[in-house]
Design an enzyme around this catalytic site. Structure first.
Site, PDB file in Angstrom:
ATOM      1  N   TYR A   1      24.925 -79.022 -33.397  1.00 14.74           N
ATOM      2  CA  TYR A   1      23.893 -77.977 -33.421  1.00 14.74           C
ATOM      3  C   TYR A   1      22.842 -78.230 -34.507  1.00 14.74           C
ATOM      4  CZ  TYR A   1      22.162 -73.138 -34.115  1.00 14.74           C
ATOM      5  OH  TYR A   1      21.399 -72.028 -34.274  1.00 14.74           O
TER       6      TYR A   1
ATOM      7  N   PHE B   1      26.586 -84.539 -41.239  1.00 17.73           N
ATOM      8  CA  PHE B   1      26.932 -83.265 -40.592  1.00 17.73           C
ATOM      9  C   PHE B   1      28.301 -83.305 -39.923  1.00 17.73           C
ATOM     10  CE2 PHE B   1      22.368 -83.734 -40.583  1.00 17.73           C
ATOM     11  CZ  PHE B   1      21.914 -82.502 -40.997  1.00 17.73           C
TER      12      PHE B   1
ATOM     13  N   TYR C   1      38.405 -74.331 -44.073  1.00 22.60           N
ATOM     14  CA  TYR C   1      37.089 -74.892 -43.749  1.00 22.60           C
ATOM     15  C   TYR C   1      36.198 -74.911 -44.995  1.00 22.60           C
ATOM     16  CZ  TYR C   1      32.190 -74.737 -42.531  1.00 22.60           C
ATOM     17  OH  TYR C   1      30.830 -74.958 -42.518  1.00 22.60           O
TER      18      TYR C   1
ATOM     19  N   ARG D   1      26.339 -60.773 -43.244  1.00 25.69           N
ATOM     20  CA  ARG D   1      25.976 -62.188 -43.307  1.00 25.69           C
ATOM     21  C   ARG D   1      24.456 -62.344 -43.393  1.00 25.69           C
ATOM     22  NH1 ARG D   1      30.548 -62.271 -44.150  1.00 25.69           N
ATOM     23  NH2 ARG D   1      32.241 -63.441 -43.158  1.00 25.69           N
TER      24      ARG D   1
ATOM     25  N   ARG E   1      39.342 -60.659 -39.139  1.00 27.63           N
ATOM     26  CA  ARG E   1      39.667 -62.043 -38.817  1.00 27.63           C
ATOM     27  C   ARG E   1      40.120 -62.727 -40.117  1.00 27.63           C
ATOM     28  NH1 ARG E   1      34.958 -65.912 -36.465  1.00 27.63           N
ATOM     29  NH2 ARG E   1      34.370 -65.853 -38.653  1.00 27.63           N
TER      30      ARG E   1
HETATM   31  N1  UDP Z   1      32.806 -61.915 -35.473  1.00 27.01           N
HETATM   32  C1  UDP Z   1      33.220 -60.846 -34.668  1.00 27.01           C
HETATM   33  N2  UDP Z   1      33.561 -61.094 -33.361  1.00 27.01           N
HETATM   34  C2  UDP Z   1      33.478 -62.328 -32.806  1.00 27.01           C
HETATM   35  C3  UDP Z   1      33.038 -63.414 -33.623  1.00 27.01           C
HETATM   36  C4  UDP Z   1      32.700 -63.163 -34.945  1.00 27.01           C
HETATM   37  O1  UDP Z   1      33.323 -59.714 -35.133  1.00 27.01           O
HETATM   38  O2  UDP Z   1      33.809 -62.483 -31.621  1.00 27.01           O
HETATM   39  C5  UDP Z   1      32.485 -61.672 -36.885  1.00 27.01           C
HETATM   40  C6  UDP Z   1      33.311 -62.501 -37.844  1.00 27.01           C
HETATM   41  O3  UDP Z   1      34.598 -61.923 -38.034  1.00 27.01           O
HETATM   42  C7  UDP Z   1      32.440 -62.455 -39.087  1.00 27.01           C
HETATM   43  C8  UDP Z   1      31.013 -62.480 -38.508  1.00 27.01           C
HETATM   44  O4  UDP Z   1      31.154 -62.084 -37.140  1.00 27.01           O
HETATM   45  O5  UDP Z   1      32.633 -61.235 -39.767  1.00 27.01           O
HETATM   46  C9  UDP Z   1      30.355 -63.847 -38.568  1.00 27.01           C
HETATM   47  O6  UDP Z   1      31.272 -64.798 -38.025  1.00 27.01           O
HETATM   48  P1  UDP Z   1      30.816 -66.237 -37.593  1.00 27.01           P
HETATM   49  O7  UDP Z   1      32.037 -66.949 -37.098  1.00 27.01           O
HETATM   50  O8  UDP Z   1      29.638 -66.170 -36.686  1.00 27.01           O
HETATM   51  O9  UDP Z   1      30.288 -66.921 -38.938  1.00 27.01           O
HETATM   52  P2  UDP Z   1      31.003 -67.168 -40.375  1.00 27.01           P
HETATM   53  O10 UDP Z   1      30.327 -66.197 -41.295  1.00 27.01           O
HETATM   54  O11 UDP Z   1      32.458 -66.973 -40.238  1.00 27.01           O
HETATM   55  O12 UDP Z   1      30.635 -68.575 -40.706  1.00 27.01           O
END
Ligand code: UDP
Length: 327
Positions: free
Chosen positions: A11, A71, A139, A221, A281
């Site tokens: 990406y 990347f 990660y 975020r 999560r």
């Molecule tokens: N998230 C969510 N449902 C989903 C996917 C992501 O609520 O199906 C939430 C996730 O738990 C986090 C935010 O969206 O709080 C951003 O997650 P993402 O994986 O996009 O990016 P990250 O900040 O983890 O790199």
């Protein structure tokens, strides 16, 4: 410059590769196509379909590369919690193979794709480059570790490097050749998942965590357009100096909660879908917002598309094109 882009079919890597070609650089791409797409590759780039672990076969002393943009990595937080070994193998051992090749070939420049998600704080202050580093998942731990490995390598003399710590990359870019956007299989990122729900590719959306210490209880975020992120790589490449290691945080400095993103997606797409609240999560930090003053001052970086609605609109346009959804 003659440049090697590892992960250039992915990406962010592909958007950077296209910008490098457009700027007149000679680009070669290494990608194993495990998560990237061959259709993302610029026609002008030489493509090496191989693993990052075998980078020394391409980055040889004779090849005489002026720099590497790295990347190639695994990027899913939840997967890294379930399967950390995969992350140690690809992100750490892969980067180690690259650093060894760089040392042997005496490559002078390296830009590394790092993450703002390694920072930890009180949720009230945006993260600058001096913020505490406390990765909440494997990660982010791999990215913090590789940053330190690169810093050490620069300390030995000739390599000049920069780690660009992205906050949440989003949006899409149409080039003369192709259309580049976010699509992982399976998809785990917030905006593309919301767009799948809006577009009918999934029936429902699951909102992870509604009891975080934020205004509405959902994670916050900082979303930054992929074309703006890519532009920072070209600026950083020109700013590197031998023996020096720099870190730059890249975000817009605006935090949006998951619920706000959900509302923006409903607004931009004009479509609604069922939402289910679920537990947090694992590995998710509550708030992650960038202070990018250093990139602004030292690189002259200024995001051109900072507005969340515009970022989501670009991502939606891409999603509709890929899935053949009428406007
Ligand atoms: N998230 C969510 N449902 C989903 C996917 C992501 O609520 O199906 C939430 C996730 O738990 C986090 C935010 O969206 O709080 C951003 O997650 P993402 O994986 O996009 O990016 P990250 O900040 O983890 O790199």
């Amino acid at each position: 410059m003659k440049l090697l882009v590892t992960g250039g079919a992915g990406y962010i890597g592909s958007v950077v590769a296209h910008q490098l070609v457009a700027a007149g650089h000679e680009v070669e791409i290494l990608d194993d196509l495990s998560t990237g797409f061959a259709t993302n590759l610029p026609a002008a780039a030489v493509f090496h379909h191989t693993s990052i672990h075998r980078v020394a076969e391409i980055l040889t002393p004779d090849a005489d590369f002026d720099g590497v943009l790295h990347f190639a990595a695994k990027v899913e937080v939840a997967e890294s919690v379930r399967d950390p070994e995969k992350y140690w193998h690809h992100n750490i051992e892969g980067s180690l193979a690259l650093l060894r090749a760089i040392r042997t070939a005496r490559t002078p420049r390296l830009i590394f794709s790092s993450t703002g998600s390694m920072y930890s704080g009180d949720g009230r202050t945006a993260f600058d480059e001096a913020a505490e580093i406390r990765p909440a998942n494997p990660y982010a731990a791999t990215k913090a570790t590789v940053d330190m490995m690169i810093a050490g390598e620069c300390g030995t003399g000739t390599l000049g490097a920069a780690s660009l710590r992205y906050f949440n990359a989003a949006g899409a870019v149409r080039t003369a050749e192709t259309y580049l956007g976010e699509r992982h299989e399976p998809e785990t990122h917030l905006i593309p998942i919301l767009l799948q729900a809006a577009g009918g590719q999934r029936d429902t959306f699951t909102l992870f965590g509604t009891d975080h210490p934020t205004t509405d209880g959902t994670c916050v975020r900082d979303y930054v357009h992929v074309s703006d992120l890519a532009a920072a790589h070209l600026l950083a490449l020109e700013a590197l100096s031998p023996g020096r290691y720099e870190v730059f945080n890249l975000g817009n400095g605006d935090g949006y909660s998951n619920r706000q993103v959900l509302d923006t997606v409903r607004e931009v797409t004009g479509r609604d879908f069922p939402v289910y609240d679920a537990d947090r999560r694992p590995g998710d930090p509550a708030v992650c917002i960038a202070n990018s003053d250093k990139a602004a001052v030292e690189l002259g970086w200024k995001p051109q598309r900072p507005n969340l609605s515009d970022i989501v609109a670009d991502a939606w346009e891409f999603h509709r094109t890929v899935h053949g959804i009428a406007g």
